[in-house]
Design a protein around this motif. Structure first.
Motif, PDB file in Angstrom:
ATOM      1  N   ILE A 191     -31.563 -11.516 -67.991  1.00 49.13           N
ATOM      2  CA  ILE A 191     -30.749 -12.458 -68.745  1.00 49.13           C
ATOM      3  C   ILE A 191     -31.225 -13.879 -68.436  1.00 49.13           C
ATOM      4  N   GLY A 192     -31.360 -14.690 -69.473  1.00 46.02           N
ATOM      5  CA  GLY A 192     -31.774 -16.083 -69.314  1.00 46.02           C
ATOM      6  C   GLY A 192     -32.228 -16.641 -70.641  1.00 46.02           C
ATOM      7  N   ASP A 193     -32.787 -17.862 -70.601  1.00 47.06           N
ATOM      8  CA  ASP A 193     -33.361 -18.467 -71.800  1.00 47.06           C
ATOM      9  C   ASP A 193     -34.623 -17.685 -72.141  1.00 47.06           C
ATOM     10  N   GLY A 194     -34.546 -16.897 -73.224  1.00 45.94           N
ATOM     11  CA  GLY A 194     -35.592 -15.931 -73.506  1.00 45.94           C
ATOM     12  C   GLY A 194     -36.992 -16.496 -73.548  1.00 45.94           C
ATOM     13  N   LYS A 195     -37.234 -17.487 -74.402  1.00 41.66           N
ATOM     14  CA  LYS A 195     -38.590 -18.027 -74.561  1.00 41.66           C
ATOM     15  C   LYS A 195     -39.062 -18.715 -73.287  1.00 41.66           C
ATOM     16  N   GLN A 196     -38.200 -19.525 -72.696  1.00 40.85           N
ATOM     17  CA  GLN A 196     -38.596 -20.231 -71.473  1.00 40.85           C
ATOM     18  C   GLN A 196     -38.836 -19.252 -70.333  1.00 40.85           C
ATOM     19  N   LEU A 197     -37.971 -18.236 -70.222  1.00 39.12           N
ATOM     20  CA  LEU A 197     -38.123 -17.244 -69.152  1.00 39.12           C
ATOM     21  C   LEU A 197     -39.414 -16.451 -69.337  1.00 39.12           C
ATOM     22  N   SER A 198     -39.728 -16.064 -70.565  1.00 39.29           N
ATOM     23  CA  SER A 198     -40.953 -15.309 -70.825  1.00 39.29           C
ATOM     24  C   SER A 198     -42.183 -16.130 -70.483  1.00 39.29           C
ATOM     25  N   THR A 199     -42.198 -17.402 -70.895  1.00 38.77           N
ATOM     26  CA  THR A 199     -43.368 -18.258 -70.644  1.00 38.77           C
ATOM     27  C   THR A 199     -43.565 -18.506 -69.156  1.00 38.77           C
ATOM     28  N   LYS A 200     -42.476 -18.826 -68.462  1.00 41.89           N
ATOM     29  CA  LYS A 200     -42.592 -19.108 -67.026  1.00 41.89           C
ATOM     30  C   LYS A 200     -43.045 -17.875 -66.247  1.00 41.89           C
ATOM     31  N   PHE A 201     -42.516 -16.725 -66.635  1.00 46.45           N
ATOM     32  CA  PHE A 201     -42.901 -15.506 -65.913  1.00 46.45           C
ATOM     33  C   PHE A 201     -44.380 -15.176 -66.136  1.00 46.45           C
ATOM     34  N   GLN A 202     -44.849 -15.241 -67.367  1.00 48.03           N
ATOM     35  CA  GLN A 202     -46.234 -14.881 -67.645  1.00 48.03           C
ATOM     36  C   GLN A 202     -47.216 -15.869 -67.022  1.00 48.03           C
ATOM     37  N   ASP A 203     -46.787 -17.111 -66.819  1.00 54.86           N
ATOM     38  CA  ASP A 203     -47.665 -18.104 -66.206  1.00 54.86           C
ATOM     39  C   ASP A 203     -47.572 -18.095 -64.676  1.00 54.86           C
ATOM     40  N   SER A 204     -46.585 -17.378 -64.123  1.00 53.95           N
ATOM     41  CA  SER A 204     -46.421 -17.348 -62.667  1.00 53.95           C
ATOM     42  C   SER A 204     -47.436 -16.418 -62.017  1.00 53.95           C
ATOM     43  N   ALA A 205     -47.508 -16.491 -60.693  1.00 53.57           N
ATOM     44  CA  ALA A 205     -48.444 -15.632 -59.961  1.00 53.57           C
ATOM     45  C   ALA A 205     -48.089 -14.160 -60.134  1.00 53.57           C
ATOM     46  N   ASP A 206     -46.803 -13.861 -60.207  1.00 48.56           N
ATOM     47  CA  ASP A 206     -46.387 -12.469 -60.377  1.00 48.56           C
ATOM     48  C   ASP A 206     -46.689 -11.974 -61.787  1.00 48.56           C
ATOM     49  N   GLY A 207     -46.555 -12.860 -62.787  1.00 51.07           N
ATOM     50  CA  GLY A 207     -46.923 -12.480 -64.140  1.00 51.07           C
ATOM     51  C   GLY A 207     -48.416 -12.244 -64.272  1.00 51.07           C
ATOM     52  N   LEU A 208     -49.219 -13.085 -63.627  1.00 47.36           N
ATOM     53  CA  LEU A 208     -50.665 -12.890 -63.646  1.00 47.36           C
ATOM     54  C   LEU A 208     -51.058 -11.614 -62.895  1.00 47.36           C
ATOM     55  N   TYR A 209     -50.316 -11.273 -61.846  1.00 46.76           N
ATOM     56  CA  TYR A 209     -50.557 -10.017 -61.124  1.00 46.76           C
ATOM     57  C   TYR A 209     -50.340  -8.825 -62.055  1.00 46.76           C
ATOM     58  N   LEU A 210     -49.247  -8.851 -62.819  1.00 44.28           N
ATOM     59  CA  LEU A 210     -48.978  -7.768 -63.759  1.00 44.28           C
ATOM     60  C   LEU A 210     -50.056  -7.719 -64.841  1.00 44.28           C
ATOM     61  N   HIS A 211     -50.527  -8.886 -65.291  1.00 50.91           N
ATOM     62  CA  HIS A 211     -51.585  -8.914 -66.304  1.00 50.91           C
ATOM     63  C   HIS A 211     -52.880  -8.318 -65.740  1.00 50.91           C
ATOM     64  N   ALA A 212     -53.165  -8.580 -64.460  1.00 54.05           N
ATOM     65  CA  ALA A 212     -54.373  -8.021 -63.840  1.00 54.05           C
ATOM     66  C   ALA A 212     -54.264  -6.503 -63.713  1.00 54.05           C
ATOM     67  N   LEU A 213     -53.080  -5.995 -63.428  1.00 55.02           N
ATOM     68  CA  LEU A 213     -52.893  -4.540 -63.379  1.00 55.02           C
ATOM     69  C   LEU A 213     -53.156  -3.923 -64.746  1.00 55.02           C
ATOM     70  N   LYS A 214     -52.745  -4.630 -65.774  1.00 48.20           N
ATOM     71  CA  LYS A 214     -52.946  -4.133 -67.135  1.00 48.20           C
ATOM     72  C   LYS A 214     -54.412  -4.136 -67.512  1.00 48.20           C
ATOM     73  N   GLU A 215     -55.131  -5.180 -67.125  1.00 46.94           N
ATOM     74  CA  GLU A 215     -56.539  -5.281 -67.501  1.00 46.94           C
ATOM     75  C   GLU A 215     -57.437  -4.364 -66.679  1.00 46.94           C
ATOM     76  N   ASN A 216     -57.164  -4.230 -65.397  1.00 43.39           N
ATOM     77  CA  ASN A 216     -58.063  -3.497 -64.507  1.00 43.39           C
ATOM     78  C   ASN A 216     -57.724  -2.024 -64.369  1.00 43.39           C
ATOM     79  N   PHE A 217     -56.451  -1.663 -64.490  1.00 44.09           N
ATOM     80  CA  PHE A 217     -56.046  -0.289 -64.226  1.00 44.09           C
ATOM     81  C   PHE A 217     -55.383   0.391 -65.413  1.00 44.09           C
ATOM     82  N   GLY A 218     -55.265  -0.312 -66.517  1.00 49.95           N
ATOM     83  CA  GLY A 218     -54.697   0.299 -67.717  1.00 49.95           C
ATOM     84  C   GLY A 218     -53.201   0.454 -67.692  1.00 49.95           C
ATOM     85  N   ILE A 219     -52.518  -0.157 -66.722  1.00 50.05           N
ATOM     86  CA  ILE A 219     -51.058  -0.081 -66.675  1.00 50.05           C
ATOM     87  C   ILE A 219     -50.483  -0.802 -67.889  1.00 50.05           C
ATOM     88  N   LYS A 220     -49.500  -0.177 -68.528  1.00 48.19           N
ATOM     89  CA  LYS A 220     -48.927  -0.724 -69.753  1.00 48.19           C
ATOM     90  C   LYS A 220     -47.806  -1.692 -69.414  1.00 48.19           C
TER      91      LYS A 220
END
Length: 299
Positions: free
Chosen positions: A239-268
């Motif tokens: 729960i939160g400000d949807g667009k702002q929360l999505s942008t901040k999360f994807q730009d954070s270190a934890d969001g980039l970690y999840l993106h790396a899992l998706k790119e390197n290991f095929g995690i969806k």
């Protein structure tokens, strides 16, 4: 010259030719008399006694009749014992059923008492927060996960990779797991912490509300949230400000970690902004540390 008179040669009067096995008289005797005289006498005596007894067919019939009578007796006795034991077994079974019903009824009563006491505790806590919490009772309940919440936010779905998960050059490094395409407990920990850090006001995973005391652990290949196993895919609601929360999360270190899992290991991992989400209340709350607030007029 006179000599002693010579006897004329004696000639056998038996005109039969000599037997070829004349020199094997012992073996010949054994072969000709293979049955000892004693055995012959015993056989003759047994035959004489049999002739004086009952015919064999009659003896066989009498033996069969005796066996049938004995079998019928055994079956009759067994049936009688079973008939006698049936009421006892039925009585014991009914007693067990009655006992189970009584215990179940007692358990239901205890559950009702627990629910009533829990409701009483919640009411007392709400009144205490309203009286001494300076109007922050609802905020405290919200932050503690004690109430159901609705509002805009984001929906993040994380799932295992479809194949073998790729190599080991990504953020996992050398983990020792043969299947790096599986979502691990520490992955979900980083995702949830990243959402909190990005401004999420309430978070749940697969309908399980998270609080400040929630724990995400692993038991084998399963992920546990507050000791309750979850199965993939893992649906994370925040729960939160949807667009702002999505942008901040994807730009954070934890969001980039999840993106790396998706790119390197095929995690969806799929994230979407939602206009309205509904998160349930936490199933149970435990107060570990509490101090009474000093009221007015107290020193």
């Amino acid at each position: 010259m006179c000599g002693m008179p010579q006897q004329p040669p004696v000639r056998s009067t038996d005109s039969r030719p000599p037997r070829l096995d004349a020199s094997m008289s012992l073996l010949t005797n054994v072969m000709d008399h293979s049955l000892d005289d004693g055995y012959a006498e015993a056989a003759a005596r047994k035959q004489a006694q049999g002739e004086g007894g009952l015919p064999r067919t009659l003896r066989a019939k009498l033996g069969l009749a005796a066996g049938l009578v004995l079998a019928a007796l055994v079956v009759t006795v067994g049936a009688a014992e079973a008939r006698m034991a049936a009421p006892v077994l039925a009585k014991e079974r009914q007693e067990l059923i009655d006992r189970i019903e009584r215990e179940s009824s007692d358990a239901d009563k205890l559950e009702d008492e627990v629910d009533a006491l829990r409701d009483d505790v919640d009411q007392r806590r709400s009144r205490a927060l309203d009286e001494d919490g300076s109007g922050q009772g609802e905020l405290v309940a919200l932050l503690a996960g004690d109430t159901e919440v609705t509002g805009p936010g984001i929906k993040l779905v994380v799932d295992d990779a479809g194949g073998d998960g790729g190599g080991g050059d990504g953020p996992r490094g050398e983990t020792g797991f043969s299947d790096n395409g599986r979502v691990r407990d520490r992955d979900m920990q980083q995702v949830v912490n990243g959402l909190w850090a990005s401004g999420a006001e309430a978070v749940s995973i697969n309908g399980q509300r998270l609080t400040a005391l929630s724990a995400i652990r692993a038991a084998g290949d399963a992920i546990l949230v507050d000791n309750k196993p979850l199965a993939p895919p893992y649906t994370v609601l925040a729960i939160g400000d949807g667009k702002q929360l999505s942008t901040k999360f994807q730009d954070s270190a934890d969001g980039l970690y999840l993106h790396a899992l998706k790119e390197n290991f095929g995690i969806k991992a799929d994230i979407s902004v939602e206009d309205e989400l509904r998160l349930p209340a936490a199933p149970s709350l435990i107060v570990r540390t509490a101090e009474p607030k000093a009221g007015k007029g107290t020193s």
